[in-house]
Design a protein around this motif. Structure first.
Motif, PDB file in Angstrom:
ATOM      1  N   SER A   1      84.317  60.639 -14.283  1.00 59.96           N
ATOM      2  CA  SER A   1      83.002  60.984 -13.745  1.00 59.96           C
ATOM      3  C   SER A   1      82.089  59.771 -13.605  1.00 59.96           C
ATOM      4  N   SER A   2      82.124  58.889 -14.549  1.00 61.29           N
ATOM      5  CA  SER A   2      81.290  57.689 -14.489  1.00 61.29           C
ATOM      6  C   SER A   2      82.190  56.514 -14.114  1.00 61.29           C
ATOM      7  N   SER A   3      82.136  56.107 -12.834  1.00 62.92           N
ATOM      8  CA  SER A   3      83.020  55.044 -12.339  1.00 62.92           C
ATOM      9  C   SER A   3      82.260  54.082 -11.444  1.00 62.92           C
ATOM     10  N   THR A   4      82.599  52.826 -11.538  1.00 61.09           N
ATOM     11  CA  THR A   4      82.033  51.805 -10.663  1.00 61.09           C
ATOM     12  C   THR A   4      83.178  51.050 -10.002  1.00 61.09           C
ATOM     13  N   TYR A   5      83.075  50.912  -8.687  1.00 62.97           N
ATOM     14  CA  TYR A   5      84.089  50.199  -7.900  1.00 62.97           C
ATOM     15  C   TYR A   5      83.428  49.024  -7.202  1.00 62.97           C
ATOM     16  N   ILE A   6      84.084  47.884  -7.228  1.00 58.80           N
ATOM     17  CA  ILE A   6      83.618  46.667  -6.561  1.00 58.80           C
ATOM     18  C   ILE A   6      84.566  46.371  -5.404  1.00 58.80           C
ATOM     19  N   ALA A   7      84.002  46.015  -4.245  1.00 58.86           N
ATOM     20  CA  ALA A   7      84.810  45.688  -3.071  1.00 58.86           C
ATOM     21  C   ALA A   7      85.436  44.310  -3.232  1.00 58.86           C
ATOM     22  N   LYS A   8      86.727  44.232  -2.953  1.00 54.02           N
ATOM     23  CA  LYS A   8      87.448  42.952  -2.963  1.00 54.02           C
ATOM     24  C   LYS A   8      88.172  42.842  -1.630  1.00 54.02           C
ATOM     25  N   LEU A   9      87.905  41.774  -0.894  1.00 53.56           N
ATOM     26  CA  LEU A   9      88.517  41.559   0.410  1.00 53.56           C
ATOM     27  C   LEU A   9      89.626  40.519   0.330  1.00 53.56           C
ATOM     28  N   ASP A  10      90.697  40.790   1.034  1.00 55.50           N
ATOM     29  CA  ASP A  10      91.789  39.832   1.188  1.00 55.50           C
ATOM     30  C   ASP A  10      92.034  39.730   2.690  1.00 55.50           C
ATOM     31  N   MET A  11      91.374  38.764   3.312  1.00 55.65           N
ATOM     32  CA  MET A  11      91.371  38.660   4.771  1.00 55.65           C
ATOM     33  C   MET A  11      91.773  37.261   5.211  1.00 55.65           C
TER      34      MET A  11
ATOM     35  N   VAL B   1      84.546  39.689   7.500  1.00 51.23           N
ATOM     36  CA  VAL B   1      84.374  41.089   7.142  1.00 51.23           C
ATOM     37  C   VAL B   1      83.249  41.206   6.125  1.00 51.23           C
ATOM     38  N   ARG B   2      82.379  42.190   6.370  1.00 49.89           N
ATOM     39  CA  ARG B   2      81.289  42.470   5.429  1.00 49.89           C
ATOM     40  C   ARG B   2      81.338  43.956   5.073  1.00 49.89           C
ATOM     41  N   VAL B   3      81.325  44.252   3.781  1.00 47.00           N
ATOM     42  CA  VAL B   3      81.326  45.629   3.295  1.00 47.00           C
ATOM     43  C   VAL B   3      79.959  45.916   2.691  1.00 47.00           C
ATOM     44  N   THR B   4      79.336  47.017   3.126  1.00 48.91           N
ATOM     45  CA  THR B   4      78.002  47.378   2.650  1.00 48.91           C
ATOM     46  C   THR B   4      77.967  48.849   2.271  1.00 48.91           C
ATOM     47  N   PRO B   5      77.595  49.193   1.068  1.00 46.92           N
ATOM     48  CA  PRO B   5      77.373  48.303  -0.068  1.00 46.92           C
ATOM     49  C   PRO B   5      78.710  47.767  -0.585  1.00 46.92           C
ATOM     50  N   ASP B   6      78.656  46.715  -1.367  1.00 43.48           N
ATOM     51  CA  ASP B   6      79.893  46.142  -1.900  1.00 43.48           C
ATOM     52  C   ASP B   6      80.190  46.642  -3.310  1.00 43.48           C
ATOM     53  N   LYS B   7      79.403  47.632  -3.753  1.00 41.86           N
ATOM     54  CA  LYS B   7      79.592  48.235  -5.069  1.00 41.86           C
ATOM     55  C   LYS B   7      79.300  49.731  -4.937  1.00 41.86           C
ATOM     56  N   LEU B   8      80.217  50.559  -5.417  1.00 42.30           N
ATOM     57  CA  LEU B   8      80.033  52.009  -5.397  1.00 42.30           C
ATOM     58  C   LEU B   8      79.941  52.496  -6.840  1.00 42.30           C
ATOM     59  N   VAL B   9      78.835  53.154  -7.163  1.00 41.79           N
ATOM     60  CA  VAL B   9      78.616  53.651  -8.521  1.00 41.79           C
ATOM     61  C   VAL B   9      78.587  55.175  -8.475  1.00 41.79           C
ATOM     62  N   PHE B  10      79.521  55.793  -9.180  1.00 39.56           N
ATOM     63  CA  PHE B  10      79.628  57.243  -9.225  1.00 39.56           C
ATOM     64  C   PHE B  10      79.181  57.747 -10.596  1.00 39.56           C
ATOM     65  N   SER B  11      78.474  58.883 -10.611  1.00 36.80           N
ATOM     66  CA  SER B  11      78.031  59.467 -11.874  1.00 36.80           C
ATOM     67  C   SER B  11      78.727  60.790 -12.189  1.00 36.80           C
TER      68      SER B  11
ATOM     69  N   ARG C   1      89.923  51.003 -14.009  1.00 43.04           N
ATOM     70  CA  ARG C   1      91.130  51.814 -14.129  1.00 43.04           C
ATOM     71  C   ARG C   1      91.934  51.950 -12.830  1.00 43.04           C
ATOM     72  N   HIS C   2      91.293  51.758 -11.682  1.00 42.96           N
ATOM     73  CA  HIS C   2      91.942  52.012 -10.399  1.00 42.96           C
ATOM     74  C   HIS C   2      91.749  50.862  -9.423  1.00 42.96           C
ATOM     75  N   VAL C   3      92.712  50.751  -8.500  1.00 45.06           N
ATOM     76  CA  VAL C   3      92.580  49.886  -7.334  1.00 45.06           C
ATOM     77  C   VAL C   3      92.925  50.756  -6.133  1.00 45.06           C
ATOM     78  N   VAL C   4      91.955  50.929  -5.232  1.00 49.45           N
ATOM     79  CA  VAL C   4      92.141  51.764  -4.052  1.00 49.45           C
ATOM     80  C   VAL C   4      92.136  50.828  -2.848  1.00 49.45           C
ATOM     81  N   ARG C   5      93.300  50.626  -2.239  1.00 48.97           N
ATOM     82  CA  ARG C   5      93.468  49.620  -1.184  1.00 48.97           C
ATOM     83  C   ARG C   5      93.499  50.253   0.197  1.00 48.97           C
ATOM     84  N   SER C   6      92.764  49.648   1.114  1.00 53.39           N
ATOM     85  CA  SER C   6      92.763  50.056   2.518  1.00 53.39           C
ATOM     86  C   SER C   6      93.128  48.855   3.382  1.00 53.39           C
ATOM     87  N   VAL C   7      94.056  49.059   4.286  1.00 56.43           N
ATOM     88  CA  VAL C   7      94.426  48.006   5.226  1.00 56.43           C
ATOM     89  C   VAL C   7      93.350  47.939   6.310  1.00 56.43           C
TER      90      VAL C   7
END
Length: 167
Positions: free
Chosen positions: A86-96, A102-112, A145-151
């Motif tokens: 329930s309480s998770s924070t994800y940070i964007a990491k680019l491999d380009m 490439v710009r990701v906005t926002p570059d941090k997703l905070v879930f409650s 805990r997770h890595v969620v990758r998108s091509v």
């Protein structure tokens, strides 16, 4: 690239998912093939394209992000749903590659909470890309805990409209 080795344990606990519903797919079929295609695929004559939004291929909420390969910036939006803690924070990491900016906005997703949705934008532009067939990289949303990758794939001459349809 391919899908790699399947890890059922990790697949059962993905952290984030990209939701797509019947309406999204039907809207894409309408954009691509029109009413005739929708009727053929869905086999429900009461469902018509007039009742649905037209959804371009680049607008589908897919984990794979496909954009036109060009020097000017092109932006797409994606929405993810938290199916992890329930309480998770994800940070964007680019491999380009260097040829793409490439710009990701926002570059941090905070879930409650679990089930919470967050939308982010991905803006892609290329430099020195004339003549290339495609350029590929990735965006990963990384938590403790997770890595969620998108091509991310930039393709030259991506059509603005669907292929012509015969009546």
């Amino acid at each position: 690239m391919g899908a790699g080795h399947v890890n059922p344990t990790r697949a059962a606990d993905p952290g984030l998912v990209y939701d797509l519903g019947v309406t999204d797919y039907a809207g894409y079929i309408c954009w691509l093939l029109g009413d005739r295609g929708l009727t053929t695929i869905v086999r429900n004559k009461s469902l018509t394209c007039a009742k649905l939004p037209k959804v371009r291929d680049v607008e589908l909420n897919y984990p794979t992000i496909t954009v036109p390969l060009k020097p000017s910036a092109f932006m797409v939006n994606r929405t993810v749903t938290n199916v992890g803690p329930s309480s998770s924070t994800y940070i964007a990491k680019l491999d380009m590659p260097k040829s793409l900016t490439v710009r990701v906005t926002p570059d941090k997703l905070v879930f409650s909470k679990a089930g919470e949705k967050k939308t982010f934008s991905v803006e892609v532009s290329g430099k020195g890309v004339h003549g290339q067939k495609h350029v590929e990289g990735s965006l990963s949303w990384v938590s403790t805990r997770h890595v969620v990758r998108s091509v991310i794939i930039a393709v030259p001459n991506l059509p603005e409209s669907p292929p012509s349809q015969e009546s």
